[in-house]
Design an enzyme around this catalytic site. Structure first.
Site, PDB file in Angstrom:
ATOM      1  N   HIS A  18     -31.122  13.692  27.539  1.00 29.35           N
ATOM      2  CA  HIS A  18     -31.473  14.964  28.187  1.00 29.35           C
ATOM      3  C   HIS A  18     -31.888  14.728  29.641  1.00 29.35           C
ATOM      4  O   HIS A  18     -31.376  15.381  30.554  1.00 29.35           O
ATOM      5  CB  HIS A  18     -32.607  15.682  27.445  1.00 29.35           C
ATOM      6  CG  HIS A  18     -33.113  16.846  28.229  1.00 29.35           C
ATOM      7  ND1 HIS A  18     -32.449  18.061  28.251  1.00 29.35           N
ATOM      8  CD2 HIS A  18     -34.163  16.976  29.076  1.00 29.35           C
ATOM      9  CE1 HIS A  18     -33.083  18.882  29.075  1.00 29.35           C
ATOM     10  NE2 HIS A  18     -34.132  18.254  29.579  1.00 29.35           N
ATOM     11  N   GLU A  19     -32.820  13.817  29.846  1.00 28.70           N
ATOM     12  CA  GLU A  19     -33.372  13.587  31.186  1.00 28.70           C
ATOM     13  C   GLU A  19     -32.307  13.165  32.197  1.00 28.70           C
ATOM     14  O   GLU A  19     -32.398  13.512  33.374  1.00 28.70           O
ATOM     15  CB  GLU A  19     -34.476  12.526  31.131  1.00 28.70           C
ATOM     16  CG  GLU A  19     -35.752  12.984  30.459  1.00 28.70           C
ATOM     17  CD  GLU A  19     -36.532  14.020  31.258  1.00 28.70           C
ATOM     18  OE1 GLU A  19     -36.463  14.008  32.495  1.00 28.70           O
ATOM     19  OE2 GLU A  19     -37.218  14.844  30.623  1.00 28.70           O
ATOM     20  N   SER A  20     -31.315  12.413  31.763  1.00 29.64           N
ATOM     21  CA  SER A  20     -30.313  11.854  32.680  1.00 29.64           C
ATOM     22  C   SER A  20     -28.995  12.611  32.665  1.00 29.64           C
ATOM     23  O   SER A  20     -28.000  12.128  33.220  1.00 29.64           O
ATOM     24  CB  SER A  20     -30.057  10.388  32.313  1.00 29.64           C
ATOM     25  OG  SER A  20     -29.446  10.306  31.027  1.00 29.64           O
TER      26      SER A  20
ATOM     27  N   ARG B 109     -33.088  19.023  24.128  1.00 30.66           N
ATOM     28  CA  ARG B 109     -33.628  17.771  23.584  1.00 30.66           C
ATOM     29  C   ARG B 109     -33.453  17.749  22.062  1.00 30.66           C
ATOM     30  O   ARG B 109     -33.063  16.731  21.488  1.00 30.66           O
ATOM     31  CB  ARG B 109     -35.101  17.623  23.954  1.00 30.66           C
ATOM     32  CG  ARG B 109     -35.348  17.407  25.437  1.00 30.66           C
ATOM     33  CD  ARG B 109     -36.835  17.550  25.775  1.00 30.66           C
ATOM     34  NE  ARG B 109     -37.069  17.811  27.169  1.00 30.66           N
ATOM     35  CZ  ARG B 109     -37.219  16.875  28.117  1.00 30.66           C
ATOM     36  NH1 ARG B 109     -37.167  15.612  27.799  1.00 30.66           N
ATOM     37  NH2 ARG B 109     -37.432  17.215  29.365  1.00 30.66           N
TER      38      ARG B 109
END
Length: 194
Positions: free
Chosen positions: A69-71, A180
């Site tokens: 999710h973050e990347s 997420r």
């Protein structure tokens, strides 16, 4: 859940031992280029063991899902936005003009803020505060992600399958919680959970 199931789903020999080949194939499946997948897998194969993320499938699933999710599916090792929104955010240690942009999110966990760059740089013996761009190197970023994960008790939260608490520790809130959760389900499915 089983690492053997993951390997079968990725079209690999199913020996049940997660190594570079398994990690490379997974990072590629989740969106990384071949070069990026290779770089991330090289570091993940070492650091995920050191920080006990590979101790069980649930830890692994939560870790990979949050980083995916973050990347943006392991496509981005540096935040796309300028970082100006973080300017003068004292909760992040951004106290000087330009800190928001200088210490914007980097690496697969999107480390953000002067205080975090200082803390993780010092604990890993690397000068992130004066060289923040090196956190965007996939191998360094993966090391930072694993250290951050362990330092914040996220293995224990993953053992409880607590995606909400993990998200709060990583994000500071619940931004992107739906994505997420969706990514977590994808990883669990690859591991043969369903």
């Amino acid at each position: 859940m089983s690492f053997k199931n993951l390997q079968k789903a990725l079209g690999l020999d199913d020996d049940g031992v997660v190594g570079r080949a398994t990690l490379t194939a997974l990072f590629k499946r989740l969106g990384a280029s071949q070069t990026r997948a290779d770089e991330l897998a090289l570091a993940a194969n070492v650091h995920m063991r050191t920080y006990r993320i590979l101790d069980n499938e649930l830890r692994f699933a939560h870790f990979i899902a949050q980083l995916a999710h973050e990347s943006g599916g392991f496509k981005y090792m540096e935040e796309i936005a300028s970082g100006s929104a973080y300017e003068y955010r004292s909760d992040l240690g951004n106290t000087q003009k330009g800190d928001g942009t200088r210490y914007k999110g980097r690496g697969p966990i999107q480390l953000t803020g002067r205080a975090n760059y200082r803390k993780y740089g010092q604990s890993l013996g690397l000068d992130f505060e004066n060289n923040p761009q090196i956190v965007a190197l996939p191998s360094i970023g993966m090391l930072v992600a694993c250290k951050y994960w362990a330092d914040n008790g996220l293995n224990e939260l993953a053992d409880k399958d607590d995606v909400l608490a993990i998200t709060r520790k990583i994000n500071g809130g619940v931004n992107g919680l739906g994505d997420r959760k969706a990514k977590l389900e994808i990883i669990k499915n690859l591991l043969g959970k369903n």
